[in-house]
Design a protein around this motif. Sequence first.
Motif, mmCIF file in Angstrom:
data_model
loop_
_atom_site.group_PDB
_atom_site.id
_atom_site.type_symbol
_atom_site.label_atom_id
_atom_site.label_comp_id
_atom_site.label_asym_id
_atom_site.label_seq_id
_atom_site.Cartn_x
_atom_site.Cartn_y
_atom_site.Cartn_z
ATOM 1 N N GLU A 1 22.068 23.162 77.406
ATOM 2 C CA GLU A 1 23.395 22.591 77.662
ATOM 3 C C GLU A 1 23.911 21.947 76.385
ATOM 4 O OE1 GLU A 1 25.553 19.345 80.610
ATOM 5 O OE2 GLU A 1 23.391 19.626 80.728
ATOM 6 N N GLU B 1 33.663 18.523 76.682
ATOM 7 C CA GLU B 1 33.546 19.904 77.126
ATOM 8 C C GLU B 1 32.078 20.290 77.094
ATOM 9 O OE1 GLU B 1 37.217 22.408 75.670
ATOM 10 O OE2 GLU B 1 36.445 21.189 74.020
ATOM 11 N N SER B 2 31.639 21.035 78.112
ATOM 12 C CA SER B 2 30.234 21.422 78.205
ATOM 13 C C SER B 2 30.089 22.923 78.306
ATOM 14 C CB SER B 2 29.582 20.794 79.441
ATOM 15 O OG SER B 2 29.588 19.409 79.350
ATOM 16 N N LEU B 3 29.000 23.398 77.753
ATOM 17 C CA LEU B 3 28.625 24.804 77.816
ATOM 18 C C LEU B 3 27.168 24.840 78.240
ATOM 19 C CD1 LEU B 3 28.916 27.876 77.066
ATOM 20 C CD2 LEU B 3 28.226 27.211 74.769
ATOM 21 N N VAL C 1 24.147 27.486 79.031
ATOM 22 C CA VAL C 1 23.721 28.870 78.897
ATOM 23 C C VAL C 1 22.400 29.015 79.645
ATOM 24 C CG1 VAL C 1 23.136 30.720 77.299
ATOM 25 C CG2 VAL C 1 24.803 28.988 76.634
ATOM 26 N N ILE D 1 26.852 31.877 81.899
ATOM 27 C CA ILE D 1 27.350 30.752 81.120
ATOM 28 C C ILE D 1 28.342 29.970 81.973
ATOM 29 C CG2 ILE D 1 28.756 30.112 79.126
ATOM 30 C CD1 ILE D 1 27.666 32.532 77.695
ATOM 31 N N GLN D 2 28.180 28.651 82.000
ATOM 32 C CA GLN D 2 29.127 27.787 82.706
ATOM 33 C C GLN D 2 29.885 26.953 81.690
ATOM 34 O OE1 GLN D 2 27.925 25.588 86.279
ATOM 35 N NE2 GLN D 2 28.773 23.758 85.304
ATOM 36 N N LEU D 3 31.204 26.947 81.812
ATOM 37 C CA LEU D 3 32.086 26.184 80.939
ATOM 38 C C LEU D 3 32.722 25.070 81.763
ATOM 39 C CD1 LEU D 3 33.965 29.305 79.557
ATOM 40 C CD2 LEU D 3 31.963 28.221 78.560
ATOM 41 N N LEU E 1 35.581 29.014 73.396
ATOM 42 C CA LEU E 1 34.859 27.843 73.895
ATOM 43 C C LEU E 1 35.301 26.604 73.124
ATOM 44 C CD1 LEU E 1 31.311 29.473 73.952
ATOM 45 C CD2 LEU E 1 32.946 29.329 75.832
ATOM 46 N N CYS F 1 22.429 29.452 71.264
ATOM 47 C CA CYS F 1 22.864 30.435 72.266
ATOM 48 C C CYS F 1 22.255 31.803 71.982
ATOM 49 C CB CYS F 1 24.387 30.558 72.289
ATOM 50 S SG CYS F 1 25.240 29.163 73.004
#
Length: 180
Positions: free
Chosen positions: A27, A87-89, A91, A97-99, A155, A173
């Motif tokens: 994350e 903002e979060s990413l 993987v 992938i959740q944004l 992103l 990633c």
Amino acid sequence: MEDETFTDINGKAISLDCRSHSSLCREFTVSVPKVSIGKVLVFTCSVWLLAYAVFFFTENTAVLSSAIFVTLVGMMLYIHFVKVDHESLIVIHSLGIQLSSSFASGRETTSFIEMSKIKDIVINEAIYMHQIIYYLCVLLKDPSEPDAVSSVVPLFQSSKPRLNCLVKVYKSCQEILSKC
């Protein structure tokens, strides 16, 4: 990974928090500074003083009322729809992938991209206001042609981190994507 301080494309400080939940899940959270009360106060006072000056010459109370109403509604809309706190990413190997974006008002938006739709994650460049900027994006596969790219999902659109921050996220990633 530890917290580090980075800057955005305008030179303002942002922070990147990298968390490894497992070897197959990471994350990344990019946080920007909170809304400055001092700036809000200066803006509000400036608008209201200008409205009072207009009222002083025109003696129209509608000017004062509308200035107060417009600044209050404008600040509420800005905090709810524009000002992003972080903002979060996330993987997750073989899942996707959740944004996520969290706004200053507490509102959150989340979207998910399945791993089967992802072709790659890349750092792209663009010309923005007479300068070249870099941004991280997800390349989505074209369903009809597997080697083609159907669309690009940028992103960290609100925080706009500089290249050194993007490289850190990109490398991590790619480690997860290479295991797919």
